[in-house]
Design an enzyme around this catalytic site. Structure first.
Site, PDB file in Angstrom:
ATOM      1  N   SER A 101       0.818  -1.214   0.000  1.00 31.45           N
ATOM      2  CA  SER A 101       0.000   0.000   0.000  1.00 31.45           C
ATOM      3  C   SER A 101       0.854   1.268   0.000  1.00 31.45           C
ATOM      4  O   SER A 101       2.018   1.257   0.419  1.00 31.45           O
ATOM      5  CB  SER A 101      -0.915   0.016   1.218  1.00 31.45           C
ATOM      6  OG  SER A 101      -1.646  -1.180   1.293  1.00 31.45           O
TER       7      SER A 101
HETATM    8  N1  SAH Z   1      -0.573  -5.313   3.891  1.00 27.97           N
HETATM    9  C1  SAH Z   1       0.212  -5.577   2.696  1.00 27.97           C
HETATM   10  C2  SAH Z   1      -0.471  -5.177   1.418  1.00 27.97           C
HETATM   11  C3  SAH Z   1      -1.543  -6.062   1.130  1.00 27.97           C
HETATM   12  S1  SAH Z   1      -2.155  -6.250  -0.487  1.00 27.97           S
HETATM   13  C4  SAH Z   1       1.584  -4.942   2.764  1.00 27.97           C
HETATM   14  O1  SAH Z   1       1.854  -4.197   3.702  1.00 27.97           O
HETATM   15  O2  SAH Z   1       2.372  -5.194   1.855  1.00 27.97           O
HETATM   16  C5  SAH Z   1      -3.495  -7.312  -0.005  1.00 27.97           C
HETATM   17  C6  SAH Z   1      -3.068  -8.712   0.357  1.00 27.97           C
HETATM   18  O3  SAH Z   1      -4.241  -9.376   0.833  1.00 27.97           O
HETATM   19  C7  SAH Z   1      -2.572  -9.514  -0.826  1.00 27.97           C
HETATM   20  O4  SAH Z   1      -1.320 -10.041  -0.545  1.00 27.97           O
HETATM   21  C8  SAH Z   1      -3.628 -10.608  -0.977  1.00 27.97           C
HETATM   22  O5  SAH Z   1      -3.114 -11.822  -1.420  1.00 27.97           O
HETATM   23  C9  SAH Z   1      -4.167 -10.710   0.444  1.00 27.97           C
HETATM   24  N2  SAH Z   1      -5.508 -11.294   0.577  1.00 27.97           N
HETATM   25  C10 SAH Z   1      -6.583 -11.123  -0.229  1.00 27.97           C
HETATM   26  N3  SAH Z   1      -7.637 -11.819   0.235  1.00 27.97           N
HETATM   27  C11 SAH Z   1      -7.205 -12.433   1.379  1.00 27.97           C
HETATM   28  C12 SAH Z   1      -7.838 -13.307   2.315  1.00 27.97           C
HETATM   29  N4  SAH Z   1      -9.090 -13.697   2.186  1.00 27.97           N
HETATM   30  N5  SAH Z   1      -7.101 -13.744   3.357  1.00 27.97           N
HETATM   31  C13 SAH Z   1      -5.807 -13.374   3.508  1.00 27.97           C
HETATM   32  N6  SAH Z   1      -5.158 -12.565   2.655  1.00 27.97           N
HETATM   33  C14 SAH Z   1      -5.843 -12.104   1.601  1.00 27.97           C
END
Ligand code: SAH
Length: 250
Positions: A101
């Site tokens: 993000s």
């Molecule tokens: N917090 C992260 C950015 C996240 S991007 C950072 O600091 O880099 C969103 C992430 O959520 C992705 O890696 C995606 O694979 C994950 N995601 C999406 N749906 C999800 C779910 N149901 N459970 C766990 N992770 C999930």
């Protein structure tokens, strides 16, 4: 042969040779440290500018959040080829169609849950592990769930190598939360859900806060602050955002 004395008179050549050698050693060591240190001055200066111009200037005030944003080496969470962009004012790709993000959004979400040193926090969407590291700088324990095994595995290794001992990474569908570690003082969801998953609401402590982007995938969503007070749930809209979709395991 007369025994050599190991003393140098002021101004004697031996003294100057000694001083020169010592200075060369000190300079050499300093250079070595500068080259070998993973967080060189260039990144530190950029990170400082990021906190000042992108985060504090937009109204983030919580000292713990600002301290964490200054401390965590964001460039260690970015793919090798994009290091120059590590402190830019935007999200960046981290592989598998996912993103780390924008720094301001990480800071705003962190501040919104009012993190305290004694807190246990659940994060859904580990991604690169950056948001988890920011939280780990402030709170006692971070539990973070990632649905893509490769991303979760890389983030787990990265966080371990960076010395974070208070973060646990689980590879699973975060919809179900982490019941064994619940209840949580706060929950941070970093993927856009169409509605707030009921298991997460259940695992939020009384008085706890959850921050979650809610809305249709691939459109603008609303960052919602959820609070549980006296068993009641209240929600507040914070700002429009764009997150990658919250997926479900098949
Ligand atoms: N917090 C992260 C950015 C996240 S991007 C950072 O600091 O880099 C969103 C992430 O959520 C992705 O890696 C995606 O694979 C994950 N995601 C999406 N749906 C999800 C779910 N149901 N459970 C766990 N992770 C999930």
């Amino acid at each position: 042969m007369a025994p050599q004395k190991n003393t140098s008179r002021p101004g004697s050549p031996a003294l100057w040779v000694g001083i020169f050698t010592a200075l060369t050693c000190i300079l050499g060591c300093a250079l070595l440290i500068a080259v070998a240190a993973p967080d060189d001055g260039r990144h530190t200066a950029r990170r400082e500018a990021m906190v000042r111009s992108q985060i504090a200037a937009r109204g983030v005030k919580d000292p713990a959040t600002l301290r964490a944003m200054r401390a965590v080496q964001r460039h260690r969470f970015i793919p090798e080829g994009r290091l120059d962009d590590a402190y830019d004012d935007r999200p960046l790709p981290i592989g598998y169609g996912q993103t780390i993000s924008q720094p301001y959004i990480v800071a705003a979400m962190t501040e919104s849950i009012r993190p305290r040193p004694e807190h246990r926090v659940l994060e859904i969407g580990t991604g690169s592990g950056y948001q988890a590291a920011i939280l780990a700088e402030i709170v006692a324990n971070v539990y973070t769930i990632e649905i893509i095994p490769e991303l979760g595995g890389t983030a787990r290794d990265r966080l371990r190598n960076l010395g974070y001992k208070n973060v646990e990474v689980r590879i699973a569908d975060g919809y179900d939360g982490w019941p064994e570690q619940s209840p949580f003082d706060a929950i941070v969801v970093t993927a856009a859900a169409e509605y707030i998953p009921p298991p997460l609401l259940k695992q939020l402590k009384e008085g706890g806060r959850m921050i979650i982007p809610v809305g249709a995938p691939f459109f603008t969503q609303m960052l919602m602050l959820v609070e549980k007070k006296g068993g009641q749930i209240t929600t507040r809209q914070l700002m429009p955002v764009m997150f990658v979709p919250f997926r479900r395991s098949p």
